[in-house]
Design a protein around this motif. Structure first.
Motif, PDB file in Angstrom:
ATOM      1  N   GLN A  48      32.824 -37.519 -37.182  1.00 13.79           N
ATOM      2  CA  GLN A  48      33.862 -37.025 -38.067  1.00 13.79           C
ATOM      3  C   GLN A  48      33.315 -36.349 -39.326  1.00 13.79           C
ATOM      4  N   LYS A  49      32.251 -36.900 -39.920  1.00 20.80           N
ATOM      5  CA  LYS A  49      31.680 -36.276 -41.110  1.00 20.80           C
ATOM      6  C   LYS A  49      31.249 -34.843 -40.821  1.00 20.80           C
ATOM      7  N   LEU A  50      30.684 -34.644 -39.670  1.00 24.24           N
ATOM      8  CA  LEU A  50      30.242 -33.318 -39.258  1.00 24.24           C
ATOM      9  C   LEU A  50      31.440 -32.393 -39.119  1.00 24.24           C
ATOM     10  N   GLN A  51      32.484 -32.869 -38.471  1.00 27.86           N
ATOM     11  CA  GLN A  51      33.695 -32.062 -38.277  1.00 27.86           C
ATOM     12  C   GLN A  51      34.370 -31.748 -39.603  1.00 27.86           C
ATOM     13  N   MET A  52      34.333 -32.697 -40.539  1.00 27.49           N
ATOM     14  CA  MET A  52      34.942 -32.466 -41.844  1.00 27.49           C
ATOM     15  C   MET A  52      34.232 -31.339 -42.598  1.00 27.49           C
ATOM     16  N   ALA A  53      32.966 -31.139 -42.305  1.00 31.64           N
ATOM     17  CA  ALA A  53      32.199 -30.059 -42.926  1.00 31.64           C
ATOM     18  C   ALA A  53      32.382 -28.741 -42.178  1.00 31.64           C
ATOM     19  N   GLY A  54      33.171 -28.747 -41.104  1.00 33.22           N
ATOM     20  CA  GLY A  54      33.395 -27.533 -40.327  1.00 33.22           C
ATOM     21  C   GLY A  54      32.341 -27.275 -39.277  1.00 33.22           C
ATOM     22  N   LEU A  55      31.520 -28.286 -39.000  1.00 33.15           N
ATOM     23  CA  LEU A  55      30.422 -28.121 -38.053  1.00 33.15           C
ATOM     24  C   LEU A  55      30.718 -28.809 -36.726  1.00 33.15           C
ATOM     25  N   THR A  56      30.135 -28.262 -35.670  1.00 33.78           N
ATOM     26  CA  THR A  56      30.183 -28.913 -34.373  1.00 33.78           C
ATOM     27  C   THR A  56      28.806 -29.433 -33.972  1.00 33.78           C
ATOM     28  N   LYS A  57      27.725 -28.870 -34.583  1.00 34.93           N
ATOM     29  CA  LYS A  57      26.362 -29.333 -34.306  1.00 34.93           C
ATOM     30  C   LYS A  57      25.517 -29.271 -35.563  1.00 34.93           C
ATOM     31  N   TYR A  58      24.694 -30.289 -35.721  1.00 38.02           N
ATOM     32  CA  TYR A  58      23.668 -30.315 -36.765  1.00 38.02           C
ATOM     33  C   TYR A  58      22.443 -30.955 -36.142  1.00 38.02           C
ATOM     34  N   LYS A  59      21.341 -30.220 -36.149  1.00 38.79           N
ATOM     35  CA  LYS A  59      20.079 -30.740 -35.640  1.00 38.79           C
ATOM     36  C   LYS A  59      18.982 -30.318 -36.599  1.00 38.79           C
ATOM     37  N   SER A  60      18.050 -31.225 -36.839  1.00 39.68           N
ATOM     38  CA  SER A  60      16.922 -30.853 -37.688  1.00 39.68           C
ATOM     39  C   SER A  60      15.650 -31.509 -37.197  1.00 39.68           C
ATOM     40  N   ILE A  61      14.557 -30.858 -37.531  1.00 42.50           N
ATOM     41  CA  ILE A  61      13.225 -31.405 -37.283  1.00 42.50           C
ATOM     42  C   ILE A  61      12.410 -31.165 -38.542  1.00 42.50           C
ATOM     43  N   VAL A  62      11.712 -32.201 -38.975  1.00 41.64           N
ATOM     44  CA  VAL A  62      10.777 -32.105 -40.090  1.00 41.64           C
ATOM     45  C   VAL A  62       9.420 -32.521 -39.553  1.00 41.64           C
ATOM     46  N   VAL A  63       8.421 -31.690 -39.807  1.00 43.94           N
ATOM     47  CA  VAL A  63       7.068 -31.935 -39.311  1.00 43.94           C
ATOM     48  C   VAL A  63       6.134 -32.090 -40.498  1.00 43.94           C
ATOM     49  N   ASN A  64       5.406 -33.189 -40.522  1.00 45.69           N
ATOM     50  CA  ASN A  64       4.395 -33.446 -41.552  1.00 45.69           C
ATOM     51  C   ASN A  64       3.024 -33.525 -40.901  1.00 45.69           C
ATOM     52  N   ASN A  65       2.080 -32.780 -41.431  1.00 47.17           N
ATOM     53  CA  ASN A  65       0.676 -32.896 -41.023  1.00 47.17           C
ATOM     54  C   ASN A  65       0.432 -32.645 -39.530  1.00 47.17           C
ATOM     55  N   ASP A  66       1.070 -31.652 -38.968  1.00 46.25           N
ATOM     56  CA  ASP A  66       0.806 -31.248 -37.584  1.00 46.25           C
ATOM     57  C   ASP A  66       0.829 -29.720 -37.555  1.00 46.25           C
ATOM     58  N   GLU A  67      -0.317 -29.141 -37.866  1.00 45.37           N
ATOM     59  CA  GLU A  67      -0.434 -27.694 -38.023  1.00 45.37           C
ATOM     60  C   GLU A  67      -0.052 -26.935 -36.748  1.00 45.37           C
ATOM     61  N   LYS A  68      -0.490 -27.431 -35.614  1.00 47.68           N
ATOM     62  CA  LYS A  68      -0.200 -26.740 -34.351  1.00 47.68           C
ATOM     63  C   LYS A  68       1.304 -26.706 -34.074  1.00 47.68           C
ATOM     64  N   LEU A  69       1.977 -27.838 -34.246  1.00 44.19           N
ATOM     65  CA  LEU A  69       3.414 -27.887 -34.021  1.00 44.19           C
ATOM     66  C   LEU A  69       4.140 -26.993 -35.027  1.00 44.19           C
ATOM     67  N   SER A  70       3.724 -27.027 -36.276  1.00 44.75           N
ATOM     68  CA  SER A  70       4.337 -26.175 -37.295  1.00 44.75           C
ATOM     69  C   SER A  70       4.176 -24.700 -36.946  1.00 44.75           C
ATOM     70  N   ASP A  71       3.001 -24.315 -36.473  1.00 45.61           N
ATOM     71  CA  ASP A  71       2.770 -22.928 -36.065  1.00 45.61           C
ATOM     72  C   ASP A  71       3.659 -22.541 -34.888  1.00 45.61           C
ATOM     73  N   ASN A  72       3.828 -23.452 -33.940  1.00 46.62           N
ATOM     74  CA  ASN A  72       4.686 -23.174 -32.783  1.00 46.62           C
ATOM     75  C   ASN A  72       6.149 -23.002 -33.201  1.00 46.62           C
ATOM     76  N   ILE A  73       6.587 -23.816 -34.152  1.00 42.56           N
ATOM     77  CA  ILE A  73       7.958 -23.684 -34.652  1.00 42.56           C
ATOM     78  C   ILE A  73       8.124 -22.332 -35.349  1.00 42.56           C
ATOM     79  N   GLU A  74       7.143 -21.965 -36.168  1.00 47.10           N
ATOM     80  CA  GLU A  74       7.218 -20.669 -36.855  1.00 47.10           C
ATOM     81  C   GLU A  74       7.330 -19.514 -35.860  1.00 47.10           C
ATOM     82  N   LYS A  75       6.545 -19.544 -34.807  1.00 52.69           N
ATOM     83  CA  LYS A  75       6.598 -18.488 -33.786  1.00 52.69           C
ATOM     84  C   LYS A  75       7.988 -18.415 -33.156  1.00 52.69           C
ATOM     85  N   ALA A  76       8.554 -19.566 -32.834  1.00 57.80           N
ATOM     86  CA  ALA A  76       9.883 -19.598 -32.213  1.00 57.80           C
ATOM     87  C   ALA A  76      10.946 -19.088 -33.184  1.00 57.80           C
TER      88      ALA A  76
END
Length: 146
Positions: A48-76
């Motif tokens: 419901q909180k998500l719907q109240m904000a007008g959203l149907t999806k919220y997804k996040s990823i936070v990466v700490n200290n993983d250079e390869k994964l961070s680079d792959n995310i940047e490319k995507a």
């Protein structure tokens, strides 16, 4: 052994197919495969909180200290940025530092990506947020700033 391999391949196809709905290169980074990575924090908000904000999806990823994964995310993100209807981007030291992308859609299917890579400023942290819903670009920006 063959049976296990077949089960593994079929489950991999199912996982990939479940992300195909988004049709984005970044979709892979919100999957189960990264849940066990100690450098990763995954968040998916529903309800419901998500719907109240007008959203149907919220997804996040936070990466700490993983250079390869961070680079792959940047490319995507860069690849997905090429299909954006509008975008704001900032580069630092040759790296994508910040990106806010409106990926199109109408009604409750308007899609946004927010990307922040703090590595160019000396912090080893990368963040990617996917938003979908009936919100304007201004609303998406204000949600991200909260």
């Amino acid at each position: 052994m063959k049976k296990r391999l077949i089960i593994l391949l079929l489950s991999s196809v199912w996982v990939i197919a479940s992300f195909a709905q988004d049709g984005l290169n970044v979709a892979q980074f919100f999957g189960e495969i990264y849940k066990s990575n100690p450098a990763v924090t995954l968040v998916e908000i529903t309800g419901q909180k998500l719907q109240m904000a007008g959203l149907t999806k919220y997804k996040s990823i936070v990466v700490n200290n993983d250079e390869k994964l961070s680079d792959n995310i940047e490319k995507a993100v860069r690849k997905d940025g090429t299909i954006a209807k509008s975008k704001e981007v900032i580069y630092k030291k040759g790296k994508l530092y910040f990106g806010m992308y409106f990926l199109g859609g109408t009604g409750s299917e308007r899609r946004y990506l927010y990307y922040l890579n703090q590595r160019p400023v000396g912090k080893d942290k990368t963040m990617l947020i996917y938003l979908e819903g009936a919100i304007t670009e201004e609303m998406a920006k204000s949600l991200i700033k909260k």
